[in-house]
Structure formats: structure tokens, C-alpha cells
Design a protein around this motif. Structure first.
Motif, PDB file in Angstrom:
ATOM      1  N   PRO A  61       0.979  -1.193  -0.019  1.00 15.33           N
ATOM      2  CA  PRO A  61      -0.072  -0.167   0.089  1.00 15.33           C
ATOM      3  C   PRO A  61       0.767   1.248  -0.053  1.00 15.33           C
ATOM      4  CG  PRO A  61      -1.385  -2.097   1.698  1.00 15.33           C
ATOM      5  CD  PRO A  61       0.322  -1.965   1.296  1.00 15.33           C
ATOM      6  N   GLN A  62       2.281   0.793   0.208  1.00 14.85           N
ATOM      7  CA  GLN A  62       2.818   2.396   0.436  1.00 14.85           C
ATOM      8  C   GLN A  62       3.461   2.748  -1.323  1.00 14.85           C
ATOM      9  OE1 GLN A  62       3.149   3.247   4.373  1.00 14.85           O
ATOM     10  NE2 GLN A  62       3.890   5.566   3.112  1.00 14.85           N
ATOM     11  N   ILE A  63       2.839   2.439  -1.994  1.00 12.75           N
ATOM     12  CA  ILE A  63       3.762   2.752  -3.254  1.00 12.75           C
ATOM     13  C   ILE A  63       2.671   4.254  -3.517  1.00 12.75           C
ATOM     14  CG2 ILE A  63       1.587   1.754  -4.993  1.00 12.75           C
ATOM     15  CD1 ILE A  63       3.928   1.246  -6.351  1.00 12.75           C
ATOM     16  N   GLN A  67       4.645   7.220  -5.279  1.00 11.54           N
ATOM     17  CA  GLN A  67       3.946   7.999  -6.448  1.00 11.54           C
ATOM     18  C   GLN A  67       3.755   9.304  -6.377  1.00 11.54           C
ATOM     19  OE1 GLN A  67       1.052   5.259  -7.790  1.00 11.54           O
ATOM     20  NE2 GLN A  67       2.215   3.835  -8.726  1.00 11.54           N
ATOM     21  N   ARG A  68       2.980   9.209  -5.606  1.00 16.82           N
ATOM     22  CA  ARG A  68       2.740  10.836  -4.660  1.00 16.82           C
ATOM     23  C   ARG A  68       3.931  11.805  -5.127  1.00 16.82           C
ATOM     24  NH1 ARG A  68      -1.774   9.020  -2.154  1.00 16.82           N
ATOM     25  NH2 ARG A  68      -0.115   8.845   0.353  1.00 16.82           N
ATOM     26  N   GLU A  69       5.238  11.409  -4.088  1.00 12.77           N
ATOM     27  CA  GLU A  69       6.310  11.762  -4.293  1.00 12.77           C
ATOM     28  C   GLU A  69       7.172  12.168  -5.507  1.00 12.77           C
ATOM     29  OE1 GLU A  69       9.719  11.129  -1.343  1.00 12.77           O
ATOM     30  OE2 GLU A  69       8.158   8.779  -0.763  1.00 12.77           O
ATOM     31  N   ALA A  70       7.064  11.501  -5.979  1.00 15.15           N
ATOM     32  CA  ALA A  70       7.852  11.362  -7.487  1.00 15.15           C
ATOM     33  C   ALA A  70       6.728  12.493  -8.549  1.00 15.15           C
ATOM     34  CB  ALA A  70       7.883   9.755  -8.016  1.00 15.15           C
ATOM     35  N   ASP A 162       4.195  16.932   7.220  1.00 14.95           N
ATOM     36  CA  ASP A 162       4.473  16.139   7.636  1.00 14.95           C
ATOM     37  C   ASP A 162       5.961  16.287   8.231  1.00 14.95           C
ATOM     38  OD1 ASP A 162       5.487  13.687   9.181  1.00 14.95           O
ATOM     39  OD2 ASP A 162       5.493  12.519   7.314  1.00 14.95           O
ATOM     40  N   LEU A 163       6.190  17.653   8.693  1.00 14.96           N
ATOM     41  CA  LEU A 163       7.395  17.947   9.070  1.00 14.96           C
ATOM     42  C   LEU A 163       7.887  17.801  10.407  1.00 14.96           C
ATOM     43  CD1 LEU A 163       5.823  22.053   8.124  1.00 14.96           C
ATOM     44  CD2 LEU A 163       7.590  20.803   6.484  1.00 14.96           C
ATOM     45  N   ALA A 164       8.080  16.498   9.824  1.00 15.38           N
ATOM     46  CA  ALA A 164       8.726  15.908  11.431  1.00 15.38           C
ATOM     47  C   ALA A 164      10.431  16.400  11.383  1.00 15.38           C
ATOM     48  CB  ALA A 164       8.209  14.235  11.374  1.00 15.38           C
ATOM     49  N   PRO A 165      10.694  16.904  11.580  1.00 17.32           N
ATOM     50  CA  PRO A 165      12.315  16.957  11.798  1.00 17.32           C
ATOM     51  C   PRO A 165      13.194  15.991  11.056  1.00 17.32           C
ATOM     52  CG  PRO A 165      12.309  16.331  14.083  1.00 17.32           C
ATOM     53  CD  PRO A 165      10.995  16.147  13.294  1.00 17.32           C
ATOM     54  N   HIS A 166      13.286  14.478  10.621  1.00 14.99           N
ATOM     55  CA  HIS A 166      13.704  14.125   9.883  1.00 14.99           C
ATOM     56  C   HIS A 166      12.864  13.945   8.463  1.00 14.99           C
ATOM     57  CE1 HIS A 166       9.935  10.928  11.585  1.00 14.99           C
ATOM     58  NE2 HIS A 166       9.939  10.623   9.626  1.00 14.99           N
ATOM     59  N   ILE A 177      12.143  17.225   2.389  1.00 16.71           N
ATOM     60  CA  ILE A 177      12.472  16.323   1.874  1.00 16.71           C
ATOM     61  C   ILE A 177      10.977  15.305   2.238  1.00 16.71           C
ATOM     62  CG2 ILE A 177      14.923  15.758   1.948  1.00 16.71           C
ATOM     63  CD1 ILE A 177      14.332  13.656   4.381  1.00 16.71           C
ATOM     64  N   ASP A 178      10.211  13.557   1.849  1.00 15.41           N
ATOM     65  CA  ASP A 178       9.791  12.556   2.458  1.00 15.41           C
ATOM     66  C   ASP A 178       8.092  13.458   1.925  1.00 15.41           C
ATOM     67  OD1 ASP A 178      11.672  10.814   2.687  1.00 15.41           O
ATOM     68  OD2 ASP A 178      11.615  11.096   5.070  1.00 15.41           O
ATOM     69  N   TRP A 179       8.003  13.767   0.301  1.00  8.64           N
ATOM     70  CA  TRP A 179       6.766  14.937  -0.073  1.00  8.64           C
ATOM     71  C   TRP A 179       5.651  13.544  -0.190  1.00  8.64           C
ATOM     72  CZ3 TRP A 179       5.474  19.145  -0.239  1.00  8.64           C
ATOM     73  CH2 TRP A 179       6.548  20.172  -0.067  1.00  8.64           C
ATOM     74  N   ALA A 180       5.303  12.708   0.774  1.00  8.71           N
ATOM     75  CA  ALA A 180       4.488  11.756   1.179  1.00  8.71           C
ATOM     76  C   ALA A 180       3.353  12.085   0.368  1.00  8.71           C
ATOM     77  CB  ALA A 180       4.970  10.475   1.616  1.00  8.71           C
TER      78      ALA A 180
END
Length: 269
Positions: A61-63, A67-70, A162-166, A177-180
């Protein structure tokens, strides 16, 4: 739903060959420690460059988040690492990014990273939101809304959410980064999301609110009732996240979200 992490050499040969079609032979690969949403996350080195590769099995399901990130990457502001290629082969969806020699952001009170994080978020708020079918904030949080409703979350700003520090890498500037979960909505929503992460790092609700008011005009101008509606919906969201996967940090975020709701109710409209 987390993905079991594997190493570069565990990928099917055809998947590695598809990556090397873009990169040339991989001379070294090191698995990244951070993140739980990728089946592979590796820093790979070739004769010419170093890249960051992440991927998930095509039947996981994480795909959808990958795909949103891309899809959103070409529209992001320049400090965000560029997507270099995207392949889907041998049961794996794999994407390659520019590699940054960087560290995760420090959100602790007084951290010198905070002004740089604010600057990156302000740049994002001035970036045109693309018309690529992004989830709308009023729809995304509608199932968690209380009596106040969520129509006040609507807007045309591109949000990270999703602005977690990581999810923020630091060099001499901050890189998101990590634009899910890219979302179209009111500009003040990202500052609201960031405030909870500041509280997680040790800020009081009052101090995090005051800092955000000084950094983000969108937050300073946000309608009290609109923030109340989002805050309640966001607290319910974290409740659900913690119920489905009761890790300590997720339960802690849920408590902080409710602490924020309590604080906001004391603020004069």
C-alpha cells in the motif's frame, strides 16, 4: 503500514540492473537508518556520483505515497532534492534522488536551525501549487472533523503536512524531503503541523505559537475558528494513527495534539 527494510544487494537482479541503466555500475551501497516507509533506502555510489535510492514493493500500500512523491517533485522549490529517475520493474518501484550530505533538523528551543526551517517553509508557501490532482485539505481531514467542520481549511497553497525533523535536512539551508502527503489547502496549516513538532522537541504550546506568529504571516492572520477546526481534526487523526500502530512516539504525538487543542481553546478569538 511499515515496509520491511532490505539492503541494496537483496533487490532482484533485474531491479538493480534497471537502476544501473540510469546510474552506471553501483560501486558501493549503504542502507540508510532513518525512515520506516521504504522497503529500500540506500545511498549508492557510482564512478560519477552519489545518489539516494528509495523504493517499495509494487504490491505494498505504501506505493501510493511514493508515487505522490514522484509526481510532486518537479514542482517543488529548488532546495528540495531533485528526482533523477523513476523505475518500476521486477516487483519494485524505485526512485533516485540527488544525495545531500546533511543532517536532520534540530527543533529544540533556541536551535539555530529554526530560522532556516522557517525560511524553507516560507519559500514553499510562495511556490505555486500545481494542478495535478492533489488531495484537498478540507477533504483530507473531513473524516476527523468535529462540530466546527473543515471547510475553513480550503486554500491554494502547496502544503507538506509532515514536518517531522527527519523530513528536514540541514546544510547551510533547510531542505524539505519525504513528500508523501502533499496537499492543497490554507497556508497556515503547515505552521500548525510544525507547532506540534516543536512541542515534541520541548517547546511549550505558548512558545511554539509565539514563534510561529513571528515567522509566518499566514499563521498570524489565521482565523481562530479555522485553527480550532484543524486542531481538533488533527488530534483525532493522531488518535487513529496511535490506535492502528501504538508506538510510544505516536501516542505521544496524540497527547501533544490534544494538549494543543486545550491551549488553543484558551486563546481569545
Amino acid at each position: 503500514m511499515p515496509v520491511d527494510r532490505i539492503h541494496w544487494d537483496d533487490l532482484p537482479l533485474a531491479a538493480r540492473a534497471a537502476v544501473e541503466h540510469h546510474t552506471g555500475p553501483v560501486l558501493h551501497a549503504a542502507t540508510a537508518d532513518a525512515g520506516a516507509n521504504s522497503g529500500i533506502a540506500a545511498i549508492i555510489t557510482t564512478a560519477d556520483e552519489t545518489l539516494f535510492v528509495k523504493g517499495v514493493p509494487t504490491d505494498h500500500p505504501q506505493i501510493r505515497t511514493q508515487q505522490r512523491e514522484a509526481a510532486i517533485n518537479p514542482y517543488l522549490p529548488p532546495p528540495c532534492p531533485r528526482l533523477l529517475w523513476h523505475v518500476n520493474v521486477a516487483g519494485w518501484d524505485l526512485i533516485g534522488y540527488e544525495h545531500l550530505v546533511a543532517r536532520h533538523a534540530d527543533y529544540a528551543p533556541g536551535s539555530p536551525d529554526l530560522p532556516l526551517v522557517a525560511r524553507a517553509l516560507l519559500e514553499l508557501q510562495s511556490t505555486r501549487c500545481p494542478d495535478i490532482g492533489l488531495k484537498r485539505a478540507e477533504d483530507r481531514w473531513s473524516g476527523y472533523a468535529g462540530p466546527a467542520g473543515v471547510e475553513q481549511l480550503a486554500g491554494d497553497t502547496l502544503l507538506h503536512t509532515d514536518l517531522a525533523p527527519h523530513n528536514v535536512l540541514m546544510t547551510d539551508i533547510a531542505h524539505l524531503i519525504d513528500w508523501a502527503w502533499p496537499t492543497r489547502g490554507a497556508a497556515w496549516i503547515d505552521p500548525a503541523v510544525l507547532i506540534l513538532r516543536l512541542m515534541e522537541a520541548g517547546h511549550t504550546a505558548e512558545d511554539a505559537d509565539a514563534w510561529a506568529r513571528g515567522e509566518f504571516p499566514s499563521w498570524a492572520a489565521a482565523e481562530h475558528d479555522a485553527v480550532a477546526a484543524f486542531s481538533e481534526a488533527n488530534a483525532h487523526t493522531w488518535d487513529e494513527i496511535a490506535r492502528h500502530d501504538p508506538q510510544d512516539w505516536k501516542k505521544h504525538m496524540g497527547r501533544l495534539a490534544h494538549d494543543w487543542v486545550t491551549y488553543w481553546r484558551t486563546q481569545a478569538p
